[in-house]
Design a protein around this motif. Structure first.
Motif, mmCIF file in Angstrom:
data_model
loop_
_atom_site.group_PDB
_atom_site.id
_atom_site.type_symbol
_atom_site.label_atom_id
_atom_site.label_comp_id
_atom_site.label_asym_id
_atom_site.label_seq_id
_atom_site.Cartn_x
_atom_site.Cartn_y
_atom_site.Cartn_z
ATOM 1 N N ARG A 159 0.826 -1.208 0.000
ATOM 2 C CA ARG A 159 0.000 0.000 0.000
ATOM 3 C C ARG A 159 0.862 1.259 0.000
ATOM 4 N NH1 ARG A 159 -3.632 -2.665 2.764
ATOM 5 N NH2 ARG A 159 -2.801 -2.164 4.826
ATOM 6 N N LYS A 160 1.928 1.235 0.805
ATOM 7 C CA LYS A 160 2.832 2.388 0.868
ATOM 8 C C LYS A 160 3.488 2.637 -0.501
ATOM 9 C CE LYS A 160 4.289 2.662 5.681
ATOM 10 N NZ LYS A 160 4.047 4.087 5.851
ATOM 11 N N LEU A 161 3.906 1.566 -1.152
ATOM 12 C CA LEU A 161 4.539 1.704 -2.466
ATOM 13 C C LEU A 161 3.536 2.147 -3.526
ATOM 14 C CD1 LEU A 161 7.004 -1.303 -2.358
ATOM 15 C CD2 LEU A 161 7.596 1.113 -2.382
ATOM 16 N N GLU A 162 2.284 1.702 -3.398
ATOM 17 C CA GLU A 162 1.248 2.161 -4.331
ATOM 18 C C GLU A 162 1.074 3.672 -4.193
ATOM 19 O OE1 GLU A 162 -2.180 -0.204 -3.368
ATOM 20 O OE2 GLU A 162 -1.482 -1.913 -4.566
ATOM 21 N N GLN A 163 1.033 4.148 -2.959
ATOM 22 C CA GLN A 163 0.902 5.594 -2.729
ATOM 23 C C GLN A 163 2.126 6.340 -3.256
ATOM 24 O OE1 GLN A 163 0.286 5.523 1.490
ATOM 25 N NE2 GLN A 163 -1.951 5.415 1.305
ATOM 26 N N TYR A 164 3.301 5.735 -3.075
ATOM 27 C CA TYR A 164 4.558 6.314 -3.560
ATOM 28 C C TYR A 164 4.504 6.481 -5.081
ATOM 29 C CZ TYR A 164 9.700 6.481 -4.230
ATOM 30 O OH TYR A 164 10.979 6.829 -4.564
ATOM 31 N N CYS A 165 3.938 5.489 -5.776
ATOM 32 C CA CYS A 165 3.845 5.531 -7.233
ATOM 33 C C CYS A 165 2.720 6.454 -7.714
ATOM 34 C CB CYS A 165 3.623 4.129 -7.806
ATOM 35 S SG CYS A 165 5.035 3.049 -7.585
ATOM 36 N N VAL A 166 1.645 6.569 -6.934
ATOM 37 C CA VAL A 166 0.521 7.414 -7.326
ATOM 38 C C VAL A 166 0.917 8.887 -7.223
ATOM 39 C CG1 VAL A 166 -1.773 8.209 -6.583
ATOM 40 C CG2 VAL A 166 -1.307 5.780 -6.819
ATOM 41 N N TYR A 167 1.682 9.228 -6.204
ATOM 42 C CA TYR A 167 2.078 10.613 -5.979
ATOM 43 C C TYR A 167 2.809 11.182 -7.190
ATOM 44 C CZ TYR A 167 4.445 14.644 -3.969
ATOM 45 O OH TYR A 167 4.929 15.903 -3.737
ATOM 46 N N GLN A 168 3.666 10.361 -7.787
ATOM 47 C CA GLN A 168 4.475 10.797 -8.921
ATOM 48 C C GLN A 168 4.904 9.544 -9.678
ATOM 49 O OE1 GLN A 168 7.764 13.327 -7.729
ATOM 50 N NE2 GLN A 168 9.098 12.261 -9.150
ATOM 51 N N ASP A 169 4.976 9.625 -11.008
ATOM 52 C CA ASP A 169 5.447 8.467 -11.768
ATOM 53 C C ASP A 169 6.845 8.085 -11.303
ATOM 54 O OD1 ASP A 169 3.363 7.766 -13.456
ATOM 55 O OD2 ASP A 169 3.860 9.332 -14.907
ATOM 56 N N ARG A 170 7.067 6.801 -11.106
ATOM 57 C CA ARG A 170 8.374 6.312 -10.637
ATOM 58 C C ARG A 170 8.925 5.289 -11.620
ATOM 59 N NH1 ARG A 170 9.385 9.657 -6.170
ATOM 60 N NH2 ARG A 170 7.440 9.895 -5.062
ATOM 61 N N CYS A 171 10.254 5.154 -11.618
ATOM 62 C CA CYS A 171 10.872 4.110 -12.420
ATOM 63 C C CYS A 171 11.136 2.902 -11.525
ATOM 64 C CB CYS A 171 12.164 4.611 -13.061
ATOM 65 S SG CYS A 171 13.480 4.965 -11.901
ATOM 66 N N HIS A 172 11.450 1.766 -12.156
ATOM 67 C CA HIS A 172 11.700 0.533 -11.409
ATOM 68 C C HIS A 172 12.808 0.720 -10.383
ATOM 69 C CE1 HIS A 172 9.287 -1.031 -14.627
ATOM 70 N NE2 HIS A 172 9.354 -2.260 -14.164
ATOM 71 N N LYS A 173 13.858 1.439 -10.792
ATOM 72 C CA LYS A 173 15.018 1.616 -9.918
ATOM 73 C C LYS A 173 14.626 2.315 -8.609
ATOM 74 C CE LYS A 173 19.826 3.049 -10.311
ATOM 75 N NZ LYS A 173 20.829 3.705 -11.159
#
Length: 159
Positions: A16-30
């Motif tokens: 869930r934390k990582l989903e929020q991290y990705c929703v806030y801003q587009d992220r790359c795999h790294k």
């Protein structure tokens, strides 16, 4: 003194934390993998979460590359070379880099290099013609524009 105890999370909480991290801003795999390393996840949990993020479209490398290229060009006035270098540093595939560069409008690109060259030229106090050109060229190289384009624009702007 006091030893700080790391809070432990369940796999679902981290997901869930990582989903929020990705929703806030587009992220790359790294970036996501680094975040998972910070949580000290076991490899199986890491794979499970990564797979889940990809399936639910929270993590999309092509979308990240496109928004990165658009943003860095529009906001920071970076040239294509600098954008390519930064995307390679983030381990983005060559195909996605090529796709991302298509997001930059060619006429806007040319207008931008002329605009920032003229702005920079008006700020440089150097009176020596050659040193002025050198400073402008160095500035544009740091911004990541292509050599041939830089020399053409600097010749036209500095007269």
């Amino acid at each position: 003194m006091f030893e700080q105890q790391k809070k432990s999370y369940t796999v679902q909480e981290i997901k869930r934390k990582l989903e929020q991290y990705c929703v806030y801003q587009d992220r790359c795999h790294k970036e996501v993998e680094q975040k998972m390393r910070d949580y000290q996840l076991i490899p199986e949990a890491r794979e499970q979460i990564l797979l889940s993020l990809l399936q639910d479209n929270f993590l999309n490398e092509e979308r990240f590359a496109k928004s990165f290229a658009r943003g860095k060009f529009r906001i920071k006035n970076w040239g294509k070379q600098r954008i390519i270098r930064e995307l390679k540093f983030k381990d983005i595939s060559a195909y996605n880099i090529k796709t991302a560069l298509k997001e930059i409008d060619e006429t806007a690109y040319i207008e931008t290099i002329y605009r920032i060259t003229q702005n920079r030229n008006s700020v440089i106090t150097e009176s020596n013609h050659y040193k002025r050109k050198k400073k402008l060229i160095d500035f544009l190289l740091r911004k990541g524009f292509e050599n041939d384009l830089i020399y053409k624009v600097v010749e036209e702007v500095v007269t």
